[in-house]
Design an enzyme around this catalytic site. Structure first.
Site, PDB file in Angstrom:
ATOM      1  N   GLY A  43      17.370  14.840  29.224  1.00 36.01           N
ATOM      2  CA  GLY A  43      16.062  14.418  28.755  1.00 36.01           C
ATOM      3  C   GLY A  43      14.873  15.158  29.796  1.00 36.01           C
ATOM      4  O   GLY A  43      15.151  16.292  30.379  1.00 36.01           O
ATOM      5  N   LEU A  44      13.913  14.675  29.748  1.00 36.71           N
ATOM      6  CA  LEU A  44      12.629  15.277  30.599  1.00 36.71           C
ATOM      7  C   LEU A  44      13.204  15.700  31.957  1.00 36.71           C
ATOM      8  O   LEU A  44      12.952  16.652  32.646  1.00 36.71           O
ATOM      9  CB  LEU A  44      11.389  14.436  30.712  1.00 36.71           C
ATOM     10  N   ALA A  45      13.645  14.547  32.706  1.00 34.52           N
ATOM     11  CA  ALA A  45      14.042  14.547  34.083  1.00 34.52           C
ATOM     12  C   ALA A  45      15.083  15.782  34.388  1.00 34.52           C
ATOM     13  O   ALA A  45      15.030  16.624  35.038  1.00 34.52           O
ATOM     14  CB  ALA A  45      14.294  13.442  34.691  1.00 34.52           C
ATOM     15  N   GLY A  46      16.206  15.458  33.568  1.00 33.36           N
ATOM     16  CA  GLY A  46      17.288  16.397  33.600  1.00 33.36           C
ATOM     17  C   GLY A  46      17.239  17.685  32.979  1.00 33.36           C
ATOM     18  O   GLY A  46      17.550  18.853  33.901  1.00 33.36           O
ATOM     19  N   HIS A 267       7.980  -3.882  25.303  1.00 36.74           N
ATOM     20  CA  HIS A 267       6.697  -3.371  24.786  1.00 36.74           C
ATOM     21  C   HIS A 267       6.125  -4.161  23.825  1.00 36.74           C
ATOM     22  O   HIS A 267       6.717  -4.637  22.944  1.00 36.74           O
ATOM     23  CB  HIS A 267       7.116  -2.018  24.092  1.00 36.74           C
ATOM     24  N   SER A 285       3.382   3.387  18.946  1.00 36.59           N
ATOM     25  CA  SER A 285       2.850   4.099  20.141  1.00 36.59           C
ATOM     26  C   SER A 285       1.581   3.057  20.757  1.00 36.59           C
ATOM     27  O   SER A 285       0.824   2.353  19.957  1.00 36.59           O
ATOM     28  CB  SER A 285       2.078   5.459  19.945  1.00 36.59           C
ATOM     29  N   ARG A 332       1.087  -4.080  29.430  1.00 34.44           N
ATOM     30  CA  ARG A 332       2.278  -4.343  28.316  1.00 34.44           C
ATOM     31  C   ARG A 332       2.725  -5.834  28.459  1.00 34.44           C
ATOM     32  O   ARG A 332       2.915  -6.645  27.499  1.00 34.44           O
ATOM     33  CB  ARG A 332       3.175  -3.453  28.336  1.00 34.44           C
ATOM     34  N   LEU A 447       6.922   9.456  31.241  1.00 33.73           N
ATOM     35  CA  LEU A 447       7.020  10.827  31.130  1.00 33.73           C
ATOM     36  C   LEU A 447       6.742  11.304  32.559  1.00 33.73           C
ATOM     37  O   LEU A 447       7.073  12.495  32.689  1.00 33.73           O
ATOM     38  CB  LEU A 447       6.109  11.395  30.005  1.00 33.73           C
TER      39      LEU A 447
END
Length: 642
Positions: A43-46, A267, A285, A332, A447
């Protein structure tokens, strides 16, 4: 019980990361090819980590269980990513983002880590723009910003409602470039089932090919887990059905401490369930709260009416009433708890689930009247289309129905300032670690953390570990590698050959989710948590007796995949309840019924519980370790959004 320390630097907060960077050991470019790093999850980190390490010259092997890195769950993030660019000139700064994030997490995160995140946020936007990520822009060409829950400034960069998708594609193309350059190798449809330990160091993983069923070992100098969160433990969540905890759970059982497992985020803006047998919830969202107004009927008799027929004076805009300073942009946890209170009073709308209507309205009529339908469609059109496709209702004409649902998990593997776990050579990035969000995550910060970890932090700290350690050669013939392979194969056979196979993995998962949502969801209470621990233990016993896995193990077998993930969820669920029972306070998203103010707000106990609860696996009973949180620069206060 013992204490642990994050090894974060000292001195002025704004200089800590720069000072730490200078003190980290380096590896000369010509020597980097000698080192091999395994990254689980793309994903974003990986993906950003693989791209950065590959670009630097390391040998990188990446694995994901999806059919492509592009299908990592980061793609589902919608609303935006925070940064301190202050393009709106409305008073934003690194310090304000740091403060908002610490406060939003209800003062249960490390100052050093969160300040570093705020510092790096500006670099992330520059990186993404250079990659061609199509952020929304003003007419002038400048990058656009909008506000998000828990803040009073506009600092959130976005690409309509597809921000996660666009950022992931940016990281994916950088990852793909390194594949093309032979700096990175990648295997999709491969699930990590064990962490290989040699001399108390993480030296590899065992994976199962989800197409062929082949089980294989892969060795390296260190391992990085970027495998996301575990909200699917609740069965009904906003996560993709494949999201799981197995990689981090295998690491936990090999000695990596699991921190704050009960810290899960609910959420506030999800499409409510419509039936008892639903298996997935859909996130809308949080950016919609920027322009939508949340309300419920004041009178229970109006709950079944067409919302257009409910007069304005008969509507309760409860967030605006309860939290006037932030109104519909309350954080939230605050917004979720308020919606639950309304529905518990019998003032919810929508379908009845177990005798209760679980929904409130998110209404855009006022902003459509003010700006016009075209302007609203330009900002939120894809989200409105998605809602319409799922519900069959037109949100331009009829208010959306929303209700809180499990979403992000703040708990995860405990990591120090270098993002290394308590296992030498095992790092964790993004949602797989616990580090930056405390007891509640502000919108648009996940993110930010994933990309900060992948692009800017882990490449430096992994290199430091490799430079400081002389590692012996480990190959497939090593006894620990052979033993790990054997253990995985034996566990698979145990799953395949239950004594009295009767029920599917879905059956057990649904049972677990019901227990956890009731006992360890938005509200917790000591007696119910104790009861849940007993119920989950009984469910675990029944699982190993009655799990029914059809098919064979040496082929494509999704039932086998799910069975392995569900039993890990069962074990995690018990630890979540133990962690929640230990924490005798209401904090962030976690309302303990016994510890609320008279007004129903969270009531922290900073004297007794200002610590990270990190659990060490023991065969009989997990052992609690505490990392004390010392606030040098911010004084914890009562969170007040009124």
């Amino acid at each position: 019980m013992s204490s642990i320390h994050a090894k974060d630097p000292t001195g002025p907060l704004e200089n800590r990361w720069e000072k730490h960077l200078f003190n980290l050991s380096l590896i000369a470019p010509q020597n980097r090819k000698k080192h091999k790093v395994i990254v689980i999850g793309t994903g974003l980190a990986g993906a950003s980590l693989c791209a950065t390490l590959g670009e630097a010259g390391y040998q990188v092997s990446s694995f994901c269980f999806q059919d492509s890195p592009r299908r990592a769950h980061s793609i589902a993030a919608q609303g935006g990513i925070n940064s301190t660019k202050n393009y709106q000139n409305d008073g934003d700064s690194v310090w304000r983002l740091f403060y908002d994030t610490i406060k939003g997490g209800d003062f249960r995160a490390r100052e050093s880590n969160v300040y570093r995140l705020a510092q790096l946020s500006s670099n992330i936007i520059d990186q993404a723009v250079a990659q061609g990520v199509p952020f929304a822009r003003e007419y002038s060409g400048y990058l656009a910003n909008r506000s998000f829950g828990g803040t009073q400034v506009s600092r959130t960069f976005y690409a309509r409602g597809q921000t996660g998708q666009q950022l992931l594609l940016g990281a994916y193309q950088a990852h793909s470039r390194q594949l093309e350059n032979d700096n990175v190798t990648h295997q999709s449809r491969s699930e990590m089932l064990e962490l290989i330990m040699v001399d108390d160091q993480a030296r590899g993983v065992v994976v199962r090919d989800l197409v062929s069923g082949e089980v294989s070992a892969h060795t390296a100098d260190c391992v990085v887990l970027c495998t996301g969160g575990y909200s699917n433990v609740f069965y009904l969540s906003t996560n993709a059905k494949g999201c799981n905890t197995s990689a981090t759970w295998r690491a936990y059982k090999q000695g990596a401490y699991f921190a704050n497992p009960s810290f899960t985020q609910i959420h506030p803006t999800c499409i409510p369930p419509t039936g008892e047998n639903q298996s997935k919830l859909t996130l809308m969202s949080e950016s919609l709260r920027n322009d939508g107004r949340i309300w419920a009927p004041k009178n229970s008799a109006d709950c079944t009416k067409n919302p257009a027929d409910i007069k304005e004076e008969d509507r309760d805009y409860f967030l605006e009433r309860m939290y006037p300073a932030f109104a519909n942009l309350a954080p939230r946890d605050v917004a979720s708890r308020a919606a639950k209170v309304i529905c518990d009073k019998g003032l919810g709308v929508g379908s009845k689930i177990q005798g209760k209507r679980l929904g409130v309205y998110l209404d855009f009529s006022a902003i459509i009247e003010k700006l016009g339908l075209d302007a609203v469609a330009e900002k939120y059109g894809n989200l409105f289309d998605m809602y319409s496709s799922i519900t069959g209702e037109d949100p331009y004409q009829t208010p959306m129905k929303i209700y809180p649902a499990p979403h992000y998990t703040m708990g995860g593997l405990w990591v120090d300032y270098n993002l290394m776990t308590t296992v030498e050579g095992l790092f964790a990035g993004g949602e797989a670690n616990f580090s930056d969000h405390g007891a509640n995550r502000l919108g648009a910060s996940a993110l930010m953390q994933g990309l900060a970890d992948g692009y800017f932090i882990l490449p430096k700290t992994v290199a430091n570990y490799l430079a400081q350690n002389t590692l012996t050669e480990v190959d497939d013939a090593h006894p620990q590698v052979v033993q790990s392979l054997k253990a995985v194969k034996e566990r698979i056979q145990k799953l395949m050959k239950a004594p009295q196979p009767k029920y599917s993995p879905e059956y057990f998962h649904q049972k677990l989710g019901g227990i956890l949502w009731e006992a360890c969801g938005m509200s917790r209470e000591a007696d119910r948590l104790k009861q849940a621990i007993v119920e989950i233990s009984e469910l675990e016993t029944q699982f190993w007796q009655n799990i029914k896995v059809t098919g064979v193990d040496n082929d494509l077998n999704q039932t086998l995949e799910r069975a392995g993930r569900v039993v890990d969820f069962i074990e995690l669920g018990k630890l979540m309840c133990q962690d929640a029972l230990m924490r005798e306070e209401s904090c962030g998203a976690h309302a303990r019924i016994e510890y609320l103010t008279e007004g129903g707000e969270a009531k922290r106990d900073d004297n007794e519980f200002s610590f990270v609860g990190a659990w060490e696996f023991m065969s009989e009973q997990p052992k609690l370790h505490k990392e004390q949180l010392n606030y040098e620069f911010i004084e914890p206060t009562v969170r007040n959004y009124k």
